[in-house]
Design an enzyme around this catalytic site. Structure first.
Site, PDB file in Angstrom:
ATOM      1  N   HIS A   1     -40.766 -68.089   3.122  1.00  0.00           N
ATOM      2  CA  HIS A   1     -41.327 -66.891   4.820  1.00  0.00           C
ATOM      3  C   HIS A   1     -42.307 -67.881   5.014  1.00  0.00           C
ATOM      4  CE1 HIS A   1     -43.891 -64.368   1.775  1.00  0.00           C
ATOM      5  NE2 HIS A   1     -44.528 -64.468   2.389  1.00  0.00           N
ATOM      6  N   ASP A   2     -42.867 -68.433   4.268  1.00  0.00           N
ATOM      7  CA  ASP A   2     -45.095 -68.532   4.331  1.00  0.00           C
ATOM      8  C   ASP A   2     -44.629 -70.796   4.495  1.00  0.00           C
ATOM      9  OD1 ASP A   2     -46.209 -66.882   5.923  1.00  0.00           O
ATOM     10  OD2 ASP A   2     -46.816 -66.574   2.991  1.00  0.00           O
TER      11      ASP A   2
ATOM     12  N   LYS B   1     -46.725 -72.676   6.486  1.00  0.00           N
ATOM     13  CA  LYS B   1     -48.459 -72.743   5.767  1.00  0.00           C
ATOM     14  C   LYS B   1     -48.848 -74.290   4.835  1.00  0.00           C
ATOM     15  CE  LYS B   1     -49.812 -67.791   4.654  1.00  0.00           C
ATOM     16  NZ  LYS B   1     -49.895 -67.164   3.803  1.00  0.00           N
TER      17      LYS B   1
ATOM     18  N   HIS C   1     -48.281 -71.118  11.543  1.00  0.00           N
ATOM     19  CA  HIS C   1     -47.067 -71.331  10.573  1.00  0.00           C
ATOM     20  C   HIS C   1     -46.514 -70.873  10.718  1.00  0.00           C
ATOM     21  CE1 HIS C   1     -48.695 -66.762   9.063  1.00  0.00           C
ATOM     22  NE2 HIS C   1     -47.303 -67.314   8.463  1.00  0.00           N
TER      23      HIS C   1
ATOM     24  N   HIS D   1     -41.681 -61.953  10.279  1.00  0.00           N
ATOM     25  CA  HIS D   1     -42.012 -62.056   9.676  1.00  0.00           C
ATOM     26  C   HIS D   1     -43.488 -61.547   9.535  1.00  0.00           C
ATOM     27  CE1 HIS D   1     -43.795 -65.607   7.640  1.00  0.00           C
ATOM     28  NE2 HIS D   1     -45.351 -64.953   7.153  1.00  0.00           N
ATOM     29  N   HIS D   2     -44.396 -62.387  10.814  1.00  0.00           N
ATOM     30  CA  HIS D   2     -45.623 -61.161  11.267  1.00  0.00           C
ATOM     31  C   HIS D   2     -45.418 -61.079  12.500  1.00  0.00           C
ATOM     32  CE1 HIS D   2     -48.199 -62.592   7.997  1.00  0.00           C
ATOM     33  NE2 HIS D   2     -47.932 -63.875   8.458  1.00  0.00           N
TER      34      HIS D   2
ATOM     35  N   ASP E   1     -44.177 -58.609   2.084  1.00  0.00           N
ATOM     36  CA  ASP E   1     -45.133 -59.661   2.120  1.00  0.00           C
ATOM     37  C   ASP E   1     -46.683 -58.875   2.063  1.00  0.00           C
ATOM     38  OD1 ASP E   1     -46.651 -61.981   2.623  1.00  0.00           O
ATOM     39  OD2 ASP E   1     -46.726 -62.157   4.016  1.00  0.00           O
TER      40      ASP E   1
HETATM   41  P1  C2E Z   1     -51.430 -63.624   3.835  1.00  0.00           P
HETATM   42  O1  C2E Z   1     -52.591 -63.232   2.825  1.00  0.00           O
HETATM   43  O2  C2E Z   1     -49.772 -63.379   2.987  1.00  0.00           O
HETATM   44  O3  C2E Z   1     -51.318 -62.092   3.909  1.00  0.00           O
HETATM   45  C1  C2E Z   1     -50.097 -61.176   4.963  1.00  0.00           C
HETATM   46  C2  C2E Z   1     -50.236 -60.469   5.348  1.00  0.00           C
HETATM   47  O4  C2E Z   1     -51.380 -59.590   4.860  1.00  0.00           O
HETATM   48  C3  C2E Z   1     -51.942 -60.622   6.083  1.00  0.00           C
HETATM   49  O5  C2E Z   1     -51.351 -61.418   7.907  1.00  0.00           O
HETATM   50  C4  C2E Z   1     -51.946 -59.298   6.942  1.00  0.00           C
HETATM   51  O6  C2E Z   1     -50.954 -58.591   7.784  1.00  0.00           O
HETATM   52  C5  C2E Z   1     -51.678 -58.820   5.593  1.00  0.00           C
HETATM   53  N1  C2E Z   1     -53.459 -58.487   4.689  1.00  0.00           N
HETATM   54  C6  C2E Z   1     -53.931 -59.268   3.879  1.00  0.00           C
HETATM   55  N2  C2E Z   1     -54.007 -59.422   3.812  1.00  0.00           N
HETATM   56  C7  C2E Z   1     -55.043 -58.684   4.179  1.00  0.00           C
HETATM   57  C8  C2E Z   1     -56.916 -57.224   3.895  1.00  0.00           C
HETATM   58  O7  C2E Z   1     -57.558 -58.112   3.894  1.00  0.00           O
HETATM   59  N3  C2E Z   1     -56.670 -56.478   5.175  1.00  0.00           N
HETATM   60  C9  C2E Z   1     -54.930 -55.719   5.337  1.00  0.00           C
HETATM   61  N4  C2E Z   1     -55.890 -54.833   6.941  1.00  0.00           N
HETATM   62  N5  C2E Z   1     -54.771 -56.617   5.743  1.00  0.00           N
HETATM   63  C10 C2E Z   1     -54.203 -58.124   4.704  1.00  0.00           C
HETATM   64  P2  C2E Z   1     -51.726 -62.279   8.565  1.00  0.00           P
HETATM   65  O8  C2E Z   1     -53.405 -61.235   9.254  1.00  0.00           O
HETATM   66  O9  C2E Z   1     -51.197 -62.516   9.827  1.00  0.00           O
HETATM   67  O10 C2E Z   1     -52.134 -63.285   8.098  1.00  0.00           O
HETATM   68  C11 C2E Z   1     -51.045 -64.981   8.286  1.00  0.00           C
HETATM   69  C12 C2E Z   1     -52.112 -65.236   6.585  1.00  0.00           C
HETATM   70  O11 C2E Z   1     -53.144 -66.069   7.407  1.00  0.00           O
HETATM   71  C13 C2E Z   1     -53.063 -64.642   5.497  1.00  0.00           C
HETATM   72  O12 C2E Z   1     -51.402 -64.756   4.916  1.00  0.00           O
HETATM   73  C14 C2E Z   1     -53.876 -65.627   5.236  1.00  0.00           C
HETATM   74  O13 C2E Z   1     -53.437 -66.929   4.254  1.00  0.00           O
HETATM   75  C15 C2E Z   1     -54.069 -66.048   5.852  1.00  0.00           C
HETATM   76  N6  C2E Z   1     -55.956 -65.101   6.589  1.00  0.00           N
HETATM   77  C16 C2E Z   1     -55.684 -64.305   6.879  1.00  0.00           C
HETATM   78  N7  C2E Z   1     -56.901 -63.916   7.156  1.00  0.00           N
HETATM   79  C17 C2E Z   1     -57.456 -64.504   6.500  1.00  0.00           C
HETATM   80  C18 C2E Z   1     -59.342 -64.608   6.105  1.00  0.00           C
HETATM   81  O14 C2E Z   1     -59.772 -63.975   6.285  1.00  0.00           O
HETATM   82  N8  C2E Z   1     -59.095 -65.888   5.331  1.00  0.00           N
HETATM   83  C19 C2E Z   1     -58.449 -66.702   5.342  1.00  0.00           C
HETATM   84  N9  C2E Z   1     -59.219 -67.817   4.664  1.00  0.00           N
HETATM   85  N10 C2E Z   1     -57.632 -66.592   5.176  1.00  0.00           N
HETATM   86  C20 C2E Z   1     -56.258 -65.696   6.205  1.00  0.00           C
HETATM   87  C1  SIN Z   2     -43.524 -71.062   0.810  1.00  0.00           C
HETATM   88  O1  SIN Z   2     -42.478 -71.087  -0.219  1.00  0.00           O
HETATM   89  O2  SIN Z   2     -43.832 -72.423   1.090  1.00  0.00           O
HETATM   90  C2  SIN Z   2     -44.056 -69.799   0.461  1.00  0.00           C
HETATM   91  C3  SIN Z   2     -44.999 -68.382   0.546  1.00  0.00           C
HETATM   92  C4  SIN Z   2     -45.497 -67.959   0.583  1.00  0.00           C
HETATM   93  O3  SIN Z   2     -46.937 -68.524  -0.653  1.00  0.00           O
HETATM   94  O4  SIN Z   2     -45.471 -66.534   0.775  1.00  0.00           O
HETATM   95 FE    FE Z   3     -47.239 -65.402   7.313  1.00  0.00          FE
HETATM   96 FE    FE Z   4     -47.017 -64.681   2.069  1.00  0.00          FE
END
Ligand code: C2E
Ligand code: SIN
Ligand code: FE
Ligand code: FE
Ligand code: SIN
Length: 364
Positions: free
Chosen positions: A215-216, A219, A244, A277-278, A306
């Site tokens: 799914h990701d 990234k 992504h 997925h988002h 996710d």
């Molecule tokens: P991810 O880490 O795989 O997170 C996937 C989804 O899980 C996020 O989509 C969000 O809906 C939820 N999620 C993850 N952590 C939290 C949290 O602490 N609180 C809440 N309420 N929800 C959470 P989203 O927001 O669209 O983010 C997509 C991706 O962007 C994330 O994938 C991560 O790789 C990155 N990301 C998001 N926020 C941050 C951040 O504050 N700092 C960094 N370094 N990366 C971030």
């Molecule tokens: C991937 O297969 O590229 C990755 C994903 C993930 O960490 O969700």
């Molecule tokens: Fe994603």
């Molecule tokens: Fe993921």
């Protein structure tokens, strides 16, 4: 249900129709897939009058000695008359008898030497699989084996290539392969819970499960200083991060071309998993702001899986939440980010979620 999602099933239905032209009593063909990593046999595709007898079901092969024997002997098993042998007590045995089947022929399905599943042929009359009929059925079993290998082998190749890419990229610092295992198992739990209400056939659930770890994949194209940033993202960084999803769809198109994956029937499932997925159930998600049923079931299911795993895992930017907190968040966001049916399905499987967490721990 979108018919495009089930074309392997449709090809099996068509083969069944052909076979019935000269084997009219052959009322049922069913395929179960075997996963050697957890010794599970799962229902996959079934062609029978009036729809599947048997779906969304899994059993450890170790618990079905008669099938295990078929797998090791490499010869078809023919049961001349089910009524003449004692019931095995399995659900499969009971349903087949209740449906009025009297005889059956079962063959292992292989890819090279590896067991990938079984195909079951059932007939309403006793003694149906005489040597002539058995020979004809064998031809079809080989064809089914070839179709299945053609469909599954490129997916394994693709996943292998992606695993290699992840292993050699900095991406692995942000998300581990344990995350991918867990979230794809969560996605399967959700799918099983909503299968009835969303009319998901097993074939579609299986491919969603196979593709969930990708799914990701987009990234890989996100710069490290954003992907691995220890703190919160600013507005510009969020904008980049959201790319992504379209990047992932582009990567898929490249892989499809490089690995000749256009022969896979279920690419729509892959595109849904990566592309949706988002999206949020209330239309507030990205990239397209789709809402409700406009999001595919795969998109809605993978979304919940996710987020559940993202919340309960440590990330460079956050600590791991407890399962209680994560479940409370899913419940709070039910109907907003998430389809309520998907939330309900995962909340109902708390023990299974815990078992998955215990089984796939982050090693670093
Ligand atoms: P991810 O880490 O795989 O997170 C996937 C989804 O899980 C996020 O989509 C969000 O809906 C939820 N999620 C993850 N952590 C939290 C949290 O602490 N609180 C809440 N309420 N929800 C959470 P989203 O927001 O669209 O983010 C997509 C991706 O962007 C994330 O994938 C991560 O790789 C990155 N990301 C998001 N926020 C941050 C951040 O504050 N700092 C960094 N370094 N990366 C971030
Ligand atoms: C991937 O297969 O590229 C990755 C994903 C993930 O960490 O969700
Ligand atoms: Fe994603
Ligand atoms: Fe993921
Ligand atoms: C079936 O669909 O006939 C099969 C499976 C099983 O024996 O578990």
């Amino acid at each position: 249900m979108t018919p495009d999602f089930v074309s392997l099933s449709r090809r099996i239905f068509k083969l069944h129709g052909e076979l019935r032209g000269f084997c009219s009593e052959l009322g049922r063909i069913a395929i179960a897939l075997y996963d050697e990593r957890d010794d599970l046999l799962r229902t996959f595709i079934e062609s029978s009058d009036g729809g599947p007898l048997f779906s969304h079901y899994e059993v450890h092969l170790a618990e079905v000695p008669s099938l295990r024997a078929v797998a090791v002997s490499d010869r078809p098993r023919v049961i001349e008359d089910l009524q003449a042998i004692p019931e095995t007590g399995t659900m499969h045995d009971r349903l087949i008898r209740e449906a009025g089947f009297r005889s059956s022929m079962t063959l292992p399905l292989r890819s090279r030497r590896r067991l990938i599943g079984f195909v079951f042929f059932d007939a309403a009359v006793a003694g149906y699989f005489d040597p002539g009929t058995a020979a004809r059925v064998m031809v079809y079993a080989r064809l089914i084996n070839a179709l299945l290998v053609a469909e599954l082998a490129p997916i394994h190749t693709l996943r292998g290539a992606v695993n290699t890419a992840i292993a050699f990229s900095r991406f692995k610092d942000a998300e581990t392969s344990a995350h991918l295992e867990r979230m794809s198992h969560y996605a399967r739990l959700v799918a099983e819970g909503v299968a009835e209400s969303m009319e998901l056939v097993d074939e579609r659930i299986e491919f969603m499960y196979q593709f969930a770890p990708l799914h990701d994949i987009g990234k890989l194209a996100i710069p490290d200083h954003i992907l691995l940033k220890p703190g919160s993202l600013d507005a510009d960084e969020i904008e980049v991060m959201r790319q992504h999803v379209p990047r992932g769809l582009e990567v898929i198109e490249v892989l499809v071309e490089q690995f000749d994956l256009d022969i896979i029937d279920n690419l729509d499932v892959l595109r849904a998993v990566v592309g949706e997925h988002h999206e949020n159930f209330d239309g507030s998600g990205y990239p397209n702001g789709l809402a409700g049923e406009a999001i595919t079931p795969e998109g809605r299911i993978v979304k919940v899986a996710d987020v559940l795993d993202a919340l309960t895992s440590a990330r460079p930017y956050k600590r791991a939440w407890t399962l209680d907190d994560a479940f409370a968040h899913l419940a709070r966001e039910s109907g907003r980010q998430f389809d309520p049916r998907c939330v309900e399905a995962i909340l109902a499987r708390r023990d299974a979620v815990t078992a998955i967490q215990d089984r796939y721990r982050d090693s670093c």
